[in-house]
Scaffold this motif. Structure first.
Motif, PDB file in Angstrom:
ATOM      1  N   ASP A  47       0.814  -1.287  -0.021  1.00 55.50           N
ATOM      2  CA  ASP A  47      -0.166   0.065   0.000  1.00 55.50           C
ATOM      3  C   ASP A  47       0.957   1.257  -0.103  1.00 55.50           C
ATOM      4  N   ILE A  48       1.885   1.170   0.779  1.00 55.37           N
ATOM      5  CA  ILE A  48       2.924   2.340   1.023  1.00 55.37           C
ATOM      6  C   ILE A  48       3.449   2.562  -0.207  1.00 55.37           C
ATOM      7  N   LYS A  49       3.932   1.578  -1.015  1.00 59.27           N
ATOM      8  CA  LYS A  49       4.739   1.651  -2.235  1.00 59.27           C
ATOM      9  C   LYS A  49       3.804   2.320  -3.362  1.00 59.27           C
ATOM     10  N   LEU A  50       2.537   2.048  -3.286  1.00 55.68           N
ATOM     11  CA  LEU A  50       1.587   2.287  -4.498  1.00 55.68           C
ATOM     12  C   LEU A  50       1.584   4.187  -3.997  1.00 55.68           C
ATOM     13  N   LEU A  51       1.252   4.372  -2.647  1.00 54.12           N
ATOM     14  CA  LEU A  51       0.880   5.721  -2.186  1.00 54.12           C
ATOM     15  C   LEU A  51       2.296   6.620  -2.683  1.00 54.12           C
ATOM     16  N   ARG A  52       3.274   5.900  -2.398  1.00 54.82           N
ATOM     17  CA  ARG A  52       4.650   6.849  -2.714  1.00 54.82           C
ATOM     18  C   ARG A  52       4.948   7.087  -4.407  1.00 54.82           C
ATOM     19  N   SER A  53       4.361   6.229  -4.996  1.00 53.15           N
ATOM     20  CA  SER A  53       4.215   6.161  -6.574  1.00 53.15           C
ATOM     21  C   SER A  53       3.168   7.407  -6.946  1.00 53.15           C
ATOM     22  N   GLN A  54       1.986   7.317  -6.423  1.00 48.46           N
ATOM     23  CA  GLN A  54       1.273   8.395  -6.701  1.00 48.46           C
ATOM     24  C   GLN A  54       1.549   9.900  -6.308  1.00 48.46           C
ATOM     25  N   VAL A  55       1.924   9.736  -4.880  1.00 49.44           N
ATOM     26  CA  VAL A  55       2.423  11.345  -4.529  1.00 49.44           C
ATOM     27  C   VAL A  55       3.552  11.668  -5.293  1.00 49.44           C
ATOM     28  N   GLU A  56       4.684  10.984  -5.814  1.00 48.43           N
ATOM     29  CA  GLU A  56       5.507  11.377  -6.673  1.00 48.43           C
ATOM     30  C   GLU A  56       5.043  11.967  -7.910  1.00 48.43           C
ATOM     31  N   ASP A  57       4.225  11.317  -8.323  1.00 46.18           N
ATOM     32  CA  ASP A  57       3.353  11.934  -9.566  1.00 46.18           C
ATOM     33  C   ASP A  57       2.580  13.210  -9.241  1.00 46.18           C
ATOM     34  N   ASP A  58       2.169  12.964  -8.083  1.00 49.09           N
ATOM     35  CA  ASP A  58       1.313  14.359  -7.751  1.00 49.09           C
ATOM     36  C   ASP A  58       2.032  15.641  -7.463  1.00 49.09           C
ATOM     37  N   LEU A  59       3.196  15.398  -7.078  1.00 48.77           N
ATOM     38  CA  LEU A  59       3.987  16.438  -6.629  1.00 48.77           C
ATOM     39  C   LEU A  59       4.758  17.102  -7.964  1.00 48.77           C
ATOM     40  N   LYS A  60       5.018  16.187  -9.002  1.00 51.00           N
ATOM     41  CA  LYS A  60       5.376  16.635 -10.351  1.00 51.00           C
ATOM     42  C   LYS A  60       4.369  17.571 -10.912  1.00 51.00           C
ATOM     43  N   GLN A  61       3.017  17.176 -10.669  1.00 54.82           N
ATOM     44  CA  GLN A  61       1.921  17.853 -11.399  1.00 54.82           C
ATOM     45  C   GLN A  61       1.382  19.073 -10.563  1.00 54.82           C
ATOM     46  N   GLY A  62       2.011  19.173  -9.380  1.00 64.86           N
ATOM     47  CA  GLY A  62       1.639  20.214  -8.487  1.00 64.86           C
ATOM     48  C   GLY A  62       0.141  19.951  -7.816  1.00 64.86           C
ATOM     49  N   VAL A  63      -0.256  18.849  -7.727  1.00 69.83           N
ATOM     50  CA  VAL A  63      -1.492  18.571  -7.130  1.00 69.83           C
ATOM     51  C   VAL A  63      -1.647  19.201  -5.691  1.00 69.83           C
ATOM     52  N   LEU A  64      -2.753  19.724  -5.345  1.00 67.98           N
ATOM     53  CA  LEU A  64      -3.001  20.373  -4.002  1.00 67.98           C
ATOM     54  C   LEU A  64      -2.985  19.367  -2.935  1.00 67.98           C
ATOM     55  N   GLY A  65      -2.342  19.568  -1.950  1.00 65.61           N
ATOM     56  CA  GLY A  65      -2.292  18.792  -0.815  1.00 65.61           C
ATOM     57  C   GLY A  65      -1.273  17.632  -0.744  1.00 65.61           C
ATOM     58  N   ALA A  66      -0.736  17.249  -1.527  1.00 68.01           N
ATOM     59  CA  ALA A  66       0.462  16.489  -1.832  1.00 68.01           C
ATOM     60  C   ALA A  66       1.752  16.875  -1.130  1.00 68.01           C
ATOM     61  N   VAL A  67       2.217  16.081  -0.246  1.00 69.58           N
ATOM     62  CA  VAL A  67       3.477  16.335   0.447  1.00 69.58           C
ATOM     63  C   VAL A  67       4.452  15.106   0.415  1.00 69.58           C
ATOM     64  N   PRO A  68       5.899  15.516   0.408  1.00 68.88           N
ATOM     65  CA  PRO A  68       6.792  14.503   0.145  1.00 68.88           C
ATOM     66  C   PRO A  68       6.812  13.425   1.167  1.00 68.88           C
ATOM     67  N   ILE A  69       7.017  11.984   0.766  1.00 73.39           N
ATOM     68  CA  ILE A  69       7.061  11.048   1.814  1.00 73.39           C
ATOM     69  C   ILE A  69       8.608  10.686   2.163  1.00 73.39           C
ATOM     70  N   PRO A  70       9.007  10.934   3.314  1.00 81.36           N
ATOM     71  CA  PRO A  70      10.340  10.620   3.561  1.00 81.36           C
ATOM     72  C   PRO A  70      10.704   9.311   3.450  1.00 81.36           C
ATOM     73  N   LEU A  71      11.870   9.136   3.164  1.00 80.90           N
ATOM     74  CA  LEU A  71      12.392   7.523   3.166  1.00 80.90           C
ATOM     75  C   LEU A  71      12.293   7.006   4.661  1.00 80.90           C
ATOM     76  N   GLU A  72      12.799   5.620   5.057  1.00 74.92           N
ATOM     77  CA  GLU A  72      12.796   4.919   6.134  1.00 74.92           C
ATOM     78  C   GLU A  72      13.608   5.583   7.113  1.00 74.92           C
ATOM     79  N   ASP A  73      14.717   6.326   6.895  1.00 73.65           N
ATOM     80  CA  ASP A  73      15.558   7.045   7.682  1.00 73.65           C
ATOM     81  C   ASP A  73      15.006   7.511   8.897  1.00 73.65           C
ATOM     82  N   PRO A  74      14.314   8.605   8.801  1.00 74.27           N
ATOM     83  CA  PRO A  74      13.873   9.385   9.687  1.00 74.27           C
ATOM     84  C   PRO A  74      12.992   8.701  10.702  1.00 74.27           C
ATOM     85  N   GLY A  75      12.373   7.486  10.369  1.00 74.93           N
ATOM     86  CA  GLY A  75      11.561   6.577  11.348  1.00 74.93           C
ATOM     87  C   GLY A  75      10.231   6.460  10.729  1.00 74.93           C
ATOM     88  N   LYS A  76       9.661   5.354  11.075  1.00 69.79           N
ATOM     89  CA  LYS A  76       8.391   5.224  10.543  1.00 69.79           C
ATOM     90  C   LYS A  76       7.262   6.204  10.762  1.00 69.79           C
TER      91      LYS A  76
END
Length: 262
Positions: free
Chosen positions: A166-195
């Motif tokens: 589920d998270i993998k699908l959401l990451r992919s969707q959010v990446e596309d949303d950020l490229k297209q400037g979709v309102l409300g999309a925020v970057p999803i950090p990698l695992e390093d900062p903690g879950k």
């Protein structure tokens, strides 16, 4: 197609055509058809109405779907006017579908002259929202439950293969949303900062998707998993219309398969 509002004013109407008959006044329909939401006028068209323009539009879309289905059934030689949708008995060119198949099969030598057409195996495909279950249950119960339990679900199931997918699908969707400037999309950090930070960003993105009523796979898949958990934990209880259980039992007894529309 004429679409009327609750006060019988015309919301939309078809393009002008040389109809052979004058249409009735909208106000004349009111006392005659209070228990329905549409009236079909021969040589003219259909009037559809509702308590609001939204209701009228919904009814118009429903009738459009039903008329389209009826035309397609007719083109297939099936009787659209009965629930069984059996063969039409007076199709142009031959007396019935049964007799046509009988002629073809007899000529081929595959059956005897007393051939009788056996019922075809059938499957009933059901939509859920508004068909088996009230729309209010989806909008007032399921959607709010999913929205309010995003973080809890992700935290409890974070390490499972299903949630990681589920998270993998959401990451992919959010990446596309950020490229297209979709309102409300925020970057999803990698695992390093903690879950916790990953989950917080996922919750923010999913809430924005729900608010925008987006029809995307990443959102629908996660919502489905959240609802399943809710049903398993007895936090959700399904609601169906009164006639649904009886219909399902009848179809099952007749050997008719039933499948939800996906």
């Amino acid at each position: 197609m004429y679409v009327l509002s609750g006060d019988w004013s015309i919301i939309s109407s078809p393009s002008p055509k040389p109809y052979p008959h004058k249409p009735p006044k909208c106000s004349n329909c009111a006392p005659l058809f209070m228990k329905t939401t549409a009236v079909l006028v021969r040589h003219h068209g259909i009037y559809v109405w509702g308590d609001s323009w939204i209701s009228a539009k919904t009814q118009a879309e429903c009738y459009h779907y039903l008329f389209d289905a009826a035309i397609k059934l007719h083109h297939l030689g099936l009787d659209w006017s009965t629930p069984d949708h059996g063969p039409i008995q007076n199709v142009k060119g031959f007396s019935s579908i049964n007799s046509m198949i009988k002629r073809v099969a007899t000529k081929a030598g595959t059956v005897e002259s007393d051939f009788k057409l056996q019922p075809y195996p059938r499957c009933v495909v059901l939509d859920i929202e508004g068909t088996t279950t009230p729309i209010s249950f989806v909008t007032d119960v399921l959607f709010p439950y999913a929205r309010d339990n995003i973080g809890r679900h992700l935290s409890a199931t974070y390490d499972s293969a299903e949630t990681q997918d589920d998270i993998k699908l959401l990451r992919s969707q959010v990446e596309d949303d950020l490229k297209q400037g979709v309102l409300g999309a925020v970057p999803i950090p990698l695992e390093d900062p903690g879950k916790e930070k990953v989950i917080a960003s996922l919750v923010a993105n999913v809430e924005a998707m729900i608010k925008a009523d987006r029809k995307i796979t990443a959102l629908k898949q996660l919502q489905g998993h959240i609802w399943r958990t809710g049903f398993e934990n007895n936090e959700l209880e399904g609601v169906v219309f009164d006639d649904v259980p009886e219909a399902l039992e009848k179809w099952h007894a007749l050997g008719i398969k039933v499948s939800p529309r996906t």
